[in-house]
Write a protein that holds these residues in place. Structure first.
Motif, PDB file in Angstrom:
ATOM      1  N   TYR A  57       0.844  -1.442  -0.024  1.00 57.29           N
ATOM      2  CA  TYR A  57      -0.026  -0.097   0.125  1.00 57.29           C
ATOM      3  C   TYR A  57       1.026   1.293   0.166  1.00 57.29           C
ATOM      4  CZ  TYR A  57      -3.191   3.719   1.587  1.00 57.29           C
ATOM      5  OH  TYR A  57      -3.833   4.778   1.710  1.00 57.29           O
ATOM      6  N   LEU A  58       1.878   1.077   0.918  1.00 56.01           N
ATOM      7  CA  LEU A  58       2.681   2.345   0.928  1.00 56.01           C
ATOM      8  C   LEU A  58       3.389   2.634  -0.166  1.00 56.01           C
ATOM      9  CD1 LEU A  58       4.171   1.944   4.713  1.00 56.01           C
ATOM     10  CD2 LEU A  58       2.529   3.645   3.757  1.00 56.01           C
ATOM     11  N   SER A  59       4.116   1.701  -1.025  1.00 54.74           N
ATOM     12  CA  SER A  59       4.907   1.706  -1.974  1.00 54.74           C
ATOM     13  C   SER A  59       4.017   2.318  -3.034  1.00 54.74           C
ATOM     14  CB  SER A  59       5.603   0.594  -2.379  1.00 54.74           C
ATOM     15  OG  SER A  59       4.693  -0.397  -2.705  1.00 54.74           O
ATOM     16  N   LYS A  60       2.685   1.650  -3.206  1.00 46.64           N
ATOM     17  CA  LYS A  60       1.971   2.053  -4.493  1.00 46.64           C
ATOM     18  C   LYS A  60       1.289   3.720  -4.271  1.00 46.64           C
ATOM     19  CE  LYS A  60       0.508  -2.199  -6.511  1.00 46.64           C
ATOM     20  NZ  LYS A  60      -0.340  -3.216  -5.962  1.00 46.64           N
ATOM     21  N   THR A  61       0.859   4.007  -3.098  1.00 48.10           N
ATOM     22  CA  THR A  61       0.283   5.277  -2.915  1.00 48.10           C
ATOM     23  C   THR A  61       1.085   6.138  -2.704  1.00 48.10           C
ATOM     24  OG1 THR A  61      -0.195   4.895  -0.731  1.00 48.10           O
ATOM     25  CG2 THR A  61      -1.786   4.236  -2.073  1.00 48.10           C
ATOM     26  N   GLY A  62       2.522   5.971  -1.980  1.00 53.22           N
ATOM     27  CA  GLY A  62       3.462   6.674  -1.764  1.00 53.22           C
ATOM     28  C   GLY A  62       2.964   7.702  -0.793  1.00 53.22           C
ATOM     29  N   SER A  63       2.197   7.288   0.295  1.00 50.61           N
ATOM     30  CA  SER A  63       1.745   8.224   1.252  1.00 50.61           C
ATOM     31  C   SER A  63       2.600   8.318   2.445  1.00 50.61           C
ATOM     32  CB  SER A  63       0.261   7.773   1.637  1.00 50.61           C
ATOM     33  OG  SER A  63       0.239   6.495   2.245  1.00 50.61           O
ATOM     34  N   GLY A  64       2.586   9.484   3.066  1.00 47.86           N
ATOM     35  CA  GLY A  64       3.334   9.730   4.393  1.00 47.86           C
ATOM     36  C   GLY A  64       2.624   9.087   5.572  1.00 47.86           C
ATOM     37  N   ARG A  65       3.149   9.529   6.615  1.00 50.15           N
ATOM     38  CA  ARG A  65       2.359   9.337   7.975  1.00 50.15           C
ATOM     39  C   ARG A  65       1.143  10.240   8.080  1.00 50.15           C
ATOM     40  NH1 ARG A  65       6.339   7.873  12.660  1.00 50.15           N
ATOM     41  NH2 ARG A  65       7.660   6.516  11.365  1.00 50.15           N
ATOM     42  N   CYS A  66       0.320   9.463   8.868  1.00 45.84           N
ATOM     43  CA  CYS A  66      -0.774   9.994   9.053  1.00 45.84           C
ATOM     44  C   CYS A  66      -1.035  11.009   9.707  1.00 45.84           C
ATOM     45  CB  CYS A  66      -2.133   9.047   9.494  1.00 45.84           C
ATOM     46  SG  CYS A  66      -2.297   7.672   8.250  1.00 45.84           S
ATOM     47  N   LEU A  67      -1.632  12.225   9.744  1.00 42.72           N
ATOM     48  CA  LEU A  67      -1.939  13.245  10.778  1.00 42.72           C
ATOM     49  C   LEU A  67      -2.559  13.067  11.847  1.00 42.72           C
ATOM     50  CD1 LEU A  67      -2.125  16.172   7.744  1.00 42.72           C
ATOM     51  CD2 LEU A  67       0.012  15.314   9.047  1.00 42.72           C
ATOM     52  N   ASP A  68      -3.833  12.517  11.701  1.00 36.88           N
ATOM     53  CA  ASP A  68      -4.810  11.996  12.932  1.00 36.88           C
ATOM     54  C   ASP A  68      -5.453  10.881  12.455  1.00 36.88           C
ATOM     55  OD1 ASP A  68      -6.403  12.930  10.863  1.00 36.88           O
ATOM     56  OD2 ASP A  68      -6.861  14.951  11.963  1.00 36.88           O
ATOM     57  N   LEU A  69      -6.370  10.336  13.384  1.00 36.57           N
ATOM     58  CA  LEU A  69      -7.210   9.072  13.156  1.00 36.57           C
ATOM     59  C   LEU A  69      -7.811   9.287  12.097  1.00 36.57           C
ATOM     60  CD1 LEU A  69      -6.728   6.262  14.370  1.00 36.57           C
ATOM     61  CD2 LEU A  69      -8.857   6.885  15.668  1.00 36.57           C
ATOM     62  N   LYS A  70      -8.410  10.517  11.618  1.00 34.13           N
ATOM     63  CA  LYS A  70      -9.408  10.562  10.468  1.00 34.13           C
ATOM     64  C   LYS A  70      -8.793  10.447   9.071  1.00 34.13           C
ATOM     65  CE  LYS A  70     -13.159  13.439  11.995  1.00 34.13           C
ATOM     66  NZ  LYS A  70     -12.855  13.558  13.518  1.00 34.13           N
ATOM     67  N   ASP A  71      -7.355  10.827   9.264  1.00 38.62           N
ATOM     68  CA  ASP A  71      -6.547  10.677   8.193  1.00 38.62           C
ATOM     69  C   ASP A  71      -6.393   9.084   7.870  1.00 38.62           C
ATOM     70  OD1 ASP A  71      -4.869  11.322   5.860  1.00 38.62           O
ATOM     71  OD2 ASP A  71      -3.314  11.999   7.160  1.00 38.62           O
ATOM     72  N   THR A  72      -6.043   8.288   8.915  1.00 37.29           N
ATOM     73  CA  THR A  72      -5.982   7.000   8.902  1.00 37.29           C
ATOM     74  C   THR A  72      -7.110   6.255   8.432  1.00 37.29           C
ATOM     75  OG1 THR A  72      -4.670   7.118  11.014  1.00 37.29           O
ATOM     76  CG2 THR A  72      -5.112   5.187  10.421  1.00 37.29           C
ATOM     77  N   ALA A  73      -8.225   6.716   8.996  1.00 38.12           N
ATOM     78  CA  ALA A  73      -9.548   6.173   8.576  1.00 38.12           C
ATOM     79  C   ALA A  73      -9.567   6.430   6.937  1.00 38.12           C
ATOM     80  CB  ALA A  73     -10.650   6.663   9.140  1.00 38.12           C
ATOM     81  N   ASP A  74      -9.329   7.498   6.470  1.00 39.56           N
ATOM     82  CA  ASP A  74      -9.584   7.897   5.014  1.00 39.56           C
ATOM     83  C   ASP A  74      -8.550   6.844   4.135  1.00 39.56           C
ATOM     84  OD1 ASP A  74     -11.140   9.621   5.487  1.00 39.56           O
ATOM     85  OD2 ASP A  74      -9.907  11.242   4.861  1.00 39.56           O
ATOM     86  N   LYS A  75      -7.338   6.687   4.849  1.00 38.25           N
ATOM     87  CA  LYS A  75      -6.366   5.715   3.986  1.00 38.25           C
ATOM     88  C   LYS A  75      -6.874   4.204   4.051  1.00 38.25           C
ATOM     89  CE  LYS A  75      -2.618   8.798   4.020  1.00 38.25           C
ATOM     90  NZ  LYS A  75      -1.535   9.437   4.772  1.00 38.25           N
ATOM     91  N   ILE A  76      -7.376   3.727   5.133  1.00 35.82           N
ATOM     92  CA  ILE A  76      -7.759   2.388   5.344  1.00 35.82           C
ATOM     93  C   ILE A  76      -8.919   2.207   4.270  1.00 35.82           C
ATOM     94  CG2 ILE A  76      -8.711   0.489   6.722  1.00 35.82           C
ATOM     95  CD1 ILE A  76      -7.553   1.982   9.115  1.00 35.82           C
TER      96      ILE A  76
END
Lengths: 177, 145
Positions: A57-76
């Motif tokens: 997932y990280l390698s494909k999306t190139g996304s960085g660390r989550c800022l908060d849990l809402k961010d995490t939820a979006d990424k999942i």
């Protein structure tokens, strides 16, 4: 090289996934007898998948660390779309903002499945909970995840709850403090 | 332009993989010692860089440069660390590291269920693929060696 490009685009027949997963669960039910043990094993399998899936997932999306849990939820949520081809809704945030649910209208894993009466306590989709837990652990988030509602048990949709426990600390190199 | 060597560390600081290409001078230490010092240096540098940053550091430490070589550093959110030493003329090495992560590491290590993720990589497939990938890259083009 052709191997990597193929992985990005190729989709697999969802029925193949459903049936493969079903066969796996059925075999485990046969081997382990106790449905609770099966649920536990499914969670462990999911965990082991999660710790690898996160790298993909990280390698494909190139996304960085989550800022908060809402961010995490979006990424999942994005990950659900990438790997299961479904778009869950993020619902039922707890007032403290440390707990939320994914609500799935359809679940490819259970498409062709009906639970017999003697397996009513089997958590058929526990593999997803395990995968979420494993993946988040790799990015320093300790969470708990469990199935709240399940279409297999007659609920209108499948709801997977995620509860934030704590942030894990970065590992120190040996011998340093 | 040329690539000297690569280190891959896992989140606990274990050296997963090391390979060198045009490295003419050795540090005089064993590989283990060197890796430990490298990891320690990166760890300290990273935390110090973040500490003295005048604004929110975001990505933090990216590379350092000496008169002879440049050390490029990529850390994934999952804590994997990729370190590539090149000469000072190489461009776009960070993207190149990201590509190594995506096209080689994830494909041939993470997706290989028999590859243990927190042990040094033994896979021959990974080794040959990485070697080929680095050699065909624009960063590699050796001329001065």
């Amino acid at each position: 090289m052709s191997r990597s490009t193929r992985f990005d685009t190729k989709k697999v027949n969802s029925e193949l996934v459903t049936l493969t997963y079903g066969t796996l669960v059925a075999q485990m039910v046969k081997d382990l007898e106790n449905p609770d043990d099966v649920s536990k094993q499914l969670d462990r399998i999911g965990y082991n998948m999660g710790i690898r899936l996160i790298e993909d997932y990280l390698s494909k999306t190139g996304s960085g660390r989550c800022l908060d849990l809402k961010d995490t939820a979006d990424k999942i949520q994005t990950a659900f779309r990438m790997y299961l081809g479904v778009q869950p809704n993020v619902v039922n945030w707890s007032p403290a903002g440390d707990e939320f649910s994914f609500s799935l209208d359809s679940n490819p894993l259970t498409e062709l499945v009906e639970l017999p009466d003697d397996l009513k306590q089997l958590k058929y989709c526990n593999i997803i909970c395990g995968a979420i837990r494993g993946a988040l652990e790799m990015v320093q988030l300790d969470v708990q995840s469990w199935v709240v509602q399940d279409q297999l048990k007659g609920d209108p949709n499948t709801e997977i709850r995620v509860k934030f426990i704590r942030r894990l600390e970065d590992a120190m190199p040996a011998g340093e403090d | 332009m040329t690539v000297h060597n690569i280190y891959i560390f896992d989140r606990m600081g274990t050296l997963l993989y090391y390979q060198d290409w045009n490295r003419l001078k050795n540090s005089g230490m064993t590989k283990e010692e060197e890796a430990k010092l490298m990891y320690g240096m990166l760890f300290s540098l990273k935390s110090f860089v973040n500490k003295i940053s005048p604004t929110d550091p975001k990505e933090g430490f990216l590379y350092y440069k000496t008169s002879k070589y440049t050390l490029h550093f990529l850390e994934t959110p999952s804590g994997l660390k990729f370190v590539l030493n090149t000469d000072n003329h190489s461009q776009g090495v960070r993207d190149f590291l990201q590509q190594i992560y995506k096209e080689i590491f994830v494909e041939y290590v993470v997706k290989n269920p028999l590859c243990n993720l927190n042990e040094p990589i033994q896979s021959e497939l990974f080794k040959t693929k990485l070697d080929a990938y680095v050699k065909q890259s624009s960063v590699f083009l050796t001329k001065s060696m």
